[in-house]
Design an enzyme around this catalytic site. Structure first.
Site, PDB file in Angstrom:
ATOM      1  N   GLU A  39      32.551  72.097  42.740  1.00 58.89           N
ATOM      2  CA  GLU A  39      32.256  73.225  43.824  1.00 58.89           C
ATOM      3  C   GLU A  39      33.253  72.600  45.034  1.00 58.89           C
ATOM      4  O   GLU A  39      33.536  73.600  46.019  1.00 58.89           O
ATOM      5  CB  GLU A  39      30.711  73.143  44.100  1.00 58.89           C
ATOM      6  CG  GLU A  39      30.157  73.923  43.031  1.00 58.89           C
ATOM      7  CD  GLU A  39      30.757  75.395  42.856  1.00 58.89           C
ATOM      8  OE1 GLU A  39      31.081  76.058  43.845  1.00 58.89           O
ATOM      9  OE2 GLU A  39      30.553  76.001  41.618  1.00 58.89           O
ATOM     10  N   TYR A 120      26.844  77.980  50.696  1.00 59.17           N
ATOM     11  CA  TYR A 120      27.510  78.596  49.558  1.00 59.17           C
ATOM     12  C   TYR A 120      27.419  77.265  48.557  1.00 59.17           C
ATOM     13  O   TYR A 120      27.153  77.340  47.406  1.00 59.17           O
ATOM     14  CB  TYR A 120      28.841  79.010  49.838  1.00 59.17           C
ATOM     15  CG  TYR A 120      29.691  79.249  48.312  1.00 59.17           C
ATOM     16  CD1 TYR A 120      29.463  80.477  47.737  1.00 59.17           C
ATOM     17  CD2 TYR A 120      30.083  78.445  47.568  1.00 59.17           C
ATOM     18  CE1 TYR A 120      29.749  80.948  46.603  1.00 59.17           C
ATOM     19  CE2 TYR A 120      30.791  78.639  46.395  1.00 59.17           C
ATOM     20  CZ  TYR A 120      30.297  79.841  45.774  1.00 59.17           C
ATOM     21  OH  TYR A 120      31.145  80.185  44.547  1.00 59.17           O
ATOM     22  N   ASP A 138      29.655  84.685  48.139  1.00 63.61           N
ATOM     23  CA  ASP A 138      31.054  84.462  48.769  1.00 63.61           C
ATOM     24  C   ASP A 138      31.950  85.849  48.764  1.00 63.61           C
ATOM     25  O   ASP A 138      31.515  86.787  48.419  1.00 63.61           O
ATOM     26  CB  ASP A 138      31.901  83.271  48.062  1.00 63.61           C
ATOM     27  CG  ASP A 138      32.076  83.465  46.511  1.00 63.61           C
ATOM     28  OD1 ASP A 138      31.666  84.534  46.142  1.00 63.61           O
ATOM     29  OD2 ASP A 138      33.011  82.851  45.876  1.00 63.61           O
TER      30      ASP A 138
HETATM   31  N1  ADE Z   1      34.654  79.251  42.548  1.00 66.10           N
HETATM   32  C1  ADE Z   1      33.550  78.690  43.371  1.00 66.10           C
HETATM   33  N2  ADE Z   1      32.793  78.013  42.385  1.00 66.10           N
HETATM   34  C2  ADE Z   1      33.319  78.033  40.918  1.00 66.10           C
HETATM   35  C3  ADE Z   1      32.725  78.037  39.782  1.00 66.10           C
HETATM   36  N3  ADE Z   1      31.758  77.052  39.443  1.00 66.10           N
HETATM   37  N4  ADE Z   1      33.603  78.407  38.693  1.00 66.10           N
HETATM   38  C4  ADE Z   1      34.574  79.089  39.011  1.00 66.10           C
HETATM   39  N5  ADE Z   1      34.968  79.478  40.270  1.00 66.10           N
HETATM   40  C5  ADE Z   1      34.186  79.207  41.176  1.00 66.10           C
END
Ligand code: ADE
Length: 345
Positions: A39, A120, A138
């Site tokens: 993340e 987020y 997001d």
């Molecule tokens: N973008 C943000 N978190 C994500 C995740 N866990 N898998 C794929 N794209 C992401």
């Protein structure tokens, strides 16, 4: 959206995801640690860019404890090229704090108190790692929901869009499996409900999507774009024996702290008017369009005088260039120029 429709859409989403999600490395044998690292890396950065960094990171720093004990330099070096370097420093701090706590926090409120964790990231970590019932909101989620419900009012900026769509995303959340639901929304946004040319024919929501019904999906969400500003930076290529002059960005700088770059001429004002740049580098960061001109300057006595007043300028032996942490674009630039034989000692 009534409860019947919500349940139907939630179910379709999970079936669609289960039928063919990308086997990303943080999704196989998932753990809290992998979730946190992914993340942080995925903030402002695409999956394909993150993949090699994630794999190497997990091998070098396999858990919070190892990360907490790692040196600042090795962490920065492993982040080199990913950009937004405050994320690496925040991860390091977070690992130290978590290692010292008697138990791992489990709620988004607690996670948001940790460095580098915004709403987020807190929602993503808690829903994925602990199945906490909170929706992630997001750009991907905003795009899907604005199209599904044909929300066509203008959105001032990203923060405004998040505020407007949080209640709808929360209502839409599948509370029986928030982990899969959120990951499926991320997946749908990344692979199907694309910004330009969405792949509506393979979308699980196509028959319910109000925007697709009206043929306006390509123009939603209506985000008002900020004008791009132009920035020109002059950089210096100065060499001595087998060393190249580089500038280390101060520790307290907002951007690129402790990383090396080719020295900027902004504070030194070495006259460059009659010199042609050796190379030009163009790139865009959010709404800034940056042009960097590189000037090859001989090491004259006047340059030596200027150098002595620059506390962050350092001679770096060419043999050490690989092992220091350089900003990503400058690493590529320097390697290319060295290959072209710019270094003439
Ligand atoms: N973008 C943000 N978190 C994500 C995740 N866990 N898998 C794929 N794209 C992401």
């Amino acid at each position: 959206m009534d409860i019947h429709q919500k349940n139907q859409l939630n179910k379709l989403l999970i079936i669609w995801y289960s039928n063919g999600y990308r086997k990303l490395p943080w999704r196989t044998n998932p753990s809290l640690y992998k979730t946190v690292i992914s993340e942080f890396m995925l903030q402002q950065t695409q999956v394909k860019t993150v993949l090699p960094y994630f794999e190497k990171w997990i091998k070098t720093f396999p858990d919070f404890h190892t990360l907490a004990k790692a040196s600042d330099e090795s962490i920065l070096k492993h982040w080199e090229g990913l950009g937004y370097y405050s994320r690496a420093r925040n991860l390091h701090k977070l690992a130290k704090v978590l290692s010292s706590l008697p138990s791992i926090p489990k709620t988004p409120e607690e996670w948001q108190k940790l460095s580098g964790v915004g709403p987020y990231t807190a929602a993503a970590i808690c829903s994925i790692a602990f199945s906490f019932p909170i929706a992630v909101v997001d750009g991907n989620v905003i795009r899907i929901l604005s199209r599904l419900f044909a929300y066509d009012k203008p959105l001032k900026n990203n923060a405004d869009a998040v505020k407007i769509f949080t209640p709808l995303a929360t209502k839409f959340l599948n509370t029986t499996d928030p982990n899969t639901h959120n990951q499926a929304m991320m997946e749908l946004g990344a692979t199907t409900c694309l910004k330009h040319s969405p792949l509506c024919t393979v979308c699980p929501f196509v028959t319910f999507c109000k925007a697709a019904g009206k043929g306006i999906q390509g123009s939603l969400p209506r985000l008002i774009r900020k004008k791009t500003t132009q920035l020109t930076l002059n950089r210096l290529w100065i060499q001595k024996d087998d060393c190249l002059l580089l500038e280390q960005i101060p520790t307290n700088a907002a951007r690129l702290a402790n990383l090396y770059e080719l020295p900027s001429n902004a504070n030194t004002q070495i006259p460059l008017t009659n010199i042609t740049p050796t190379a030009t580098l163009k790139r865009a960061i959010s709404n800034q369009s940056i042009q960097e001109n590189l000037y090859q300057i001989p090491l004259s006595p006047s340059i030596k005088t200027i150098m002595h007043k620059q506390p962050h300028w350092q001679w770096i032996p060419l043999s050490q260039i690989e092992s220091i942490a350089l900003s990503g674009p400058h690493r590529k630039w320097i390697n290319r120029l060295l290959k072209q034989g710019l270094f003439t000692s």
